[in-house]
Write an enzyme that holds these catalytic residues in place. Structure first.
Site, mmCIF file in Angstrom:
data_model
loop_
_atom_site.group_PDB
_atom_site.id
_atom_site.type_symbol
_atom_site.label_atom_id
_atom_site.label_comp_id
_atom_site.label_asym_id
_atom_site.label_seq_id
_atom_site.Cartn_x
_atom_site.Cartn_y
_atom_site.Cartn_z
ATOM 1 N N SER A 163 0.863 -1.190 0.000
ATOM 2 C CA SER A 163 0.000 0.000 0.000
ATOM 3 C C SER A 163 0.888 1.225 0.000
ATOM 4 O O SER A 163 2.024 1.189 0.511
ATOM 5 C CB SER A 163 -0.906 0.023 1.235
ATOM 6 O OG SER A 163 -1.535 1.286 1.390
ATOM 7 N N TYR A 211 -1.653 -0.371 10.204
ATOM 8 C CA TYR A 211 -1.790 -0.660 8.774
ATOM 9 C C TYR A 211 -0.488 -0.344 8.031
ATOM 10 O O TYR A 211 0.009 -1.158 7.234
ATOM 11 C CB TYR A 211 -2.948 0.148 8.192
ATOM 12 C CG TYR A 211 -3.232 -0.145 6.749
ATOM 13 C CD1 TYR A 211 -3.744 -1.380 6.359
ATOM 14 C CD2 TYR A 211 -2.991 0.811 5.757
ATOM 15 C CE1 TYR A 211 -4.003 -1.658 5.019
ATOM 16 C CE2 TYR A 211 -3.248 0.542 4.427
ATOM 17 C CZ TYR A 211 -3.752 -0.690 4.055
ATOM 18 O OH TYR A 211 -4.007 -0.957 2.736
#
Length: 255
Positions: free
Chosen positions: A150, A163
């Site tokens: 990501s 995350y």
């Protein structure tokens, strides 16, 4: 490596990036095993026809992923398992300290890392073991592993400690894994998507989505799952793509 007549394992395949990747690989003449915890994975496999099979599975479970890998090897026949596109993961948002000064929940942090990072390694290790048994193709290639990182791995926002850390771990594994598995003829790549139209975005208010879209230099919109799938297909077919992380984000840099 070509998509046609080869078999691929897709995780997180019930929706979003994984579902789109499965559709594209089947359209290109490939076969796919779809792995997901959601009941919807079976319906998606049915829509894709005889070239697709569904396996319910948790990416953090050794038994579940071994079963998915075994299914892909069987579906591949003499060619075995040619590639993996690992899309399964979770998004989490939690500040280190909330407004009242309370610390973040440690179990929630660990869960994010367990699914996004440990789950990625679990899929990678079991798939690589199967690929290493394949007969070598052109240049001695036996398989390709494509993981999903990501942009948060590079420029995570407030509340994204868990995350961002989990996805940074995926980035960090890419080069050492590619170096190690090169002797088996297995390539390792990662895609780092920006903000995409996936079910993970469904709980975000419309005004927030509009703001995110406006922050993308070009095109000023969210990414489409098929754009991720197209890059995954290119990685499969281009043997010089190895040991690298590709940002797929329209130029966005998160603030």
């Amino acid at each position: 490596m070509q998509v046609k007549d080869n078999t691929f394992l897709i995780t997180g395949a019930a929706s979003g990036l994984g579902a789109a990747t499965a559709e594209r690989l089947v359209a290109g003449g490939g076969r796919v095993v779809l792995c997901d915890l959601s009941d919807a994975v079976e319906a998606h496999a049915e829509r894709l026809g005889e070239a697709a099979q569904a396996v319910r599975g948790d990416v953090t479970s050794a038994d579940d992923i071994q079963a998915a890998v075994d299914a892909a090897v069987a579906l591949g026949g003499d060619r075995g398992l040619a590639g993996v596109v690992h899309c399964a993961g979770v998004v989490s948002v939690a500040k280190v300290l909330d407004r009242e000064g309370h610390p973040a929940d440690l179990e929630a942090y660990a869960r994010t890392v367990q699914i996004n990072l440990v789950g990625t390694f679990n899929v990678m290790r079991l798939a690589a073991a199967a690929m290493a048994r394949n007969a070598p193709g052109v240049d001695g290639e036996r398989g390709v592993l494509i993981n999903t990182a990501s942009v948060a791995a590079f420029d995570g926002q407030v509340g994204q400690c868990a995350y961002s850390a989990s996805k940074a771990g995926v980035v960090g594994m890419s080069l050492p894994a590619a170096r190690e598995l090169s002797r088996h003829g297995i390539r390792v790549m990662a895609i780092a998507p920006g903000v995409f139209e996936t079910p993970m975005m469904s709980d975000i208010p419309e005004e927030a989505v509009e703001a995110l879209s406006a922050s993308v230099p070009f095109p000023k919109r969210l990414g489409k799952p098929d754009e991720f799938a197209r890059l995954a297909e290119q990685i499969v077919t281009n043997p010089m793509l190895n040991g690298e992380v590709i940002r797929l984000d329209g130029g966005i840099r998160m603030q």
